[in-house]
Design an enzyme around this catalytic site. Structure first.
Site, PDB file in Angstrom:
ATOM      1  N   LYS A   1      -1.312  -7.996  -4.059  1.00  0.00           N
ATOM      2  CA  LYS A   1      -2.262  -6.885  -3.964  1.00  0.00           C
ATOM      3  C   LYS A   1      -1.474  -5.589  -3.873  1.00  0.00           C
ATOM      4  O   LYS A   1      -0.599  -5.453  -3.014  1.00  0.00           O
ATOM      5  CB  LYS A   1      -3.160  -7.031  -2.737  1.00  0.00           C
ATOM      6  CG  LYS A   1      -4.100  -5.841  -2.528  1.00  0.00           C
ATOM      7  CD  LYS A   1      -4.791  -5.896  -1.176  1.00  0.00           C
ATOM      8  CE  LYS A   1      -5.601  -4.629  -0.940  1.00  0.00           C
ATOM      9  NZ  LYS A   1      -6.119  -4.545   0.450  1.00  0.00           N
TER      10      LYS A   1
ATOM     11  N   HIS B   1       0.844  -1.195   0.000  1.00  0.00           N
ATOM     12  CA  HIS B   1       0.000   0.000   0.000  1.00  0.00           C
ATOM     13  C   HIS B   1       0.878   1.243   0.000  1.00  0.00           C
ATOM     14  O   HIS B   1       1.855   1.316   0.751  1.00  0.00           O
ATOM     15  CB  HIS B   1      -0.905   0.025   1.232  1.00  0.00           C
ATOM     16  CG  HIS B   1      -1.782  -1.181   1.368  1.00  0.00           C
ATOM     17  ND1 HIS B   1      -1.309  -2.385   1.852  1.00  0.00           N
ATOM     18  CD2 HIS B   1      -3.094  -1.373   1.078  1.00  0.00           C
ATOM     19  CE1 HIS B   1      -2.302  -3.267   1.849  1.00  0.00           C
ATOM     20  NE2 HIS B   1      -3.388  -2.680   1.383  1.00  0.00           N
TER      21      HIS B   1
END
Length: 235
Positions: free
Chosen positions: A159, A133
């Site tokens: 991700k 992230h």
């Protein structure tokens, strides 16, 4: 325009994940009931927001969820560095994940986690989502390709969630989704919110949605996501 990225017809195979982000058990199970009613494909259980979370408490909550539904669980205990709220030490955070990873279908662990600690979680998990992230910017394509490759070298799904500073940044994310299978890609904030819909079209295996309040900037709710995907391709 972005649609030059689309080459031919693509089957939408993404699964809808509803995120449970509640601080106490009462609210967790209220939100779980909504998730069941909404017929999500996965639920993400965010341990880092639960008050006074311990391994034992996490196990108890997971077992109670299993008594309510067999919807697969993605277990997350997000570090503050990557947008989470876990208040204690990194060792405590990892121990909670490690002790409960075998109880769920997927365990999310950050790529930035100490390699030895990360591997302990991976070794105890059924399947893993290795996440990255960045709430400040969208790094270069080359940098993000290295992130994705590193994540897929150790886990089952990669991700990445990044902040776009301009519309061109969102194209970086979409191009990555075109290049990789087993990649969940999110361009955050309102500027990147459309990628949460294009992502599934480009092959993202999971799209994260809000059951009640959004868990990330630009996130749609379950109903909105499903309605749009159905209109796009009989989802």
């Amino acid at each position: 325009m972005i649609f030059f990225l689309l080459e031919g017809e693509r089957e939408i195979i993404t699964e809808i994940c509803g995120s449970i982000i509640e601080s106490n058990e009462k609210d967790i199970f209220k939100t779980l009931d909504k998730a069941v009613d909404l017929d999500v494909n996965y639920i993400e259980l965010r341990l880092d927001v639960i008050e006074n979370i311990t391994s034992k408490k996490a196990t108890s909550i997971i077992e109670k969820i299993r008594n309510v539904t067999d919807i697969p669980i993605i277990l997350t205990n997000r570090t503050k560095y990557e947008g989470g709220y876990f208040p204690s030490t990194e060792e405590d955070r990892i121990k909670i994940l490690m002790d409960n990873a075998s109880l769920v279908e997927y365990t999310d662990i950050e790529l930035s986690t100490n390699e030895n600690l990360r591997q302990e979680v991976i070794d105890n998990a059924n399947r893993t989502i290795i996440s990255y992230h960045n709430f400040e910017k969208t790094p270069s394509s080359e940098y993000l390709e290295n992130v994705v490759n590193s994540a897929l070298n150790v886990g089952d799904i990669a991700k990445i969630a990044v902040k776009p500073l301009n519309i061109e940044d969102t194209y970086v994310l979409l191009r990555l989704l075109m290049e990789y299978d087993d990649l969940i890609g999110i361009s955050m904030d309102k500027l990147g919110s459309y990628t949460r819909i294009l992502g599934p079209i480009l092959g993202s295996p999971v799209t994260y949605t809000a059951i009640t309040d959004e868990s990330a900037p630009g996130q749609f709710d379950v109903k909105t996501t499903r309605d749009i995907l159905k209109k796009l391709k009989n989802y």
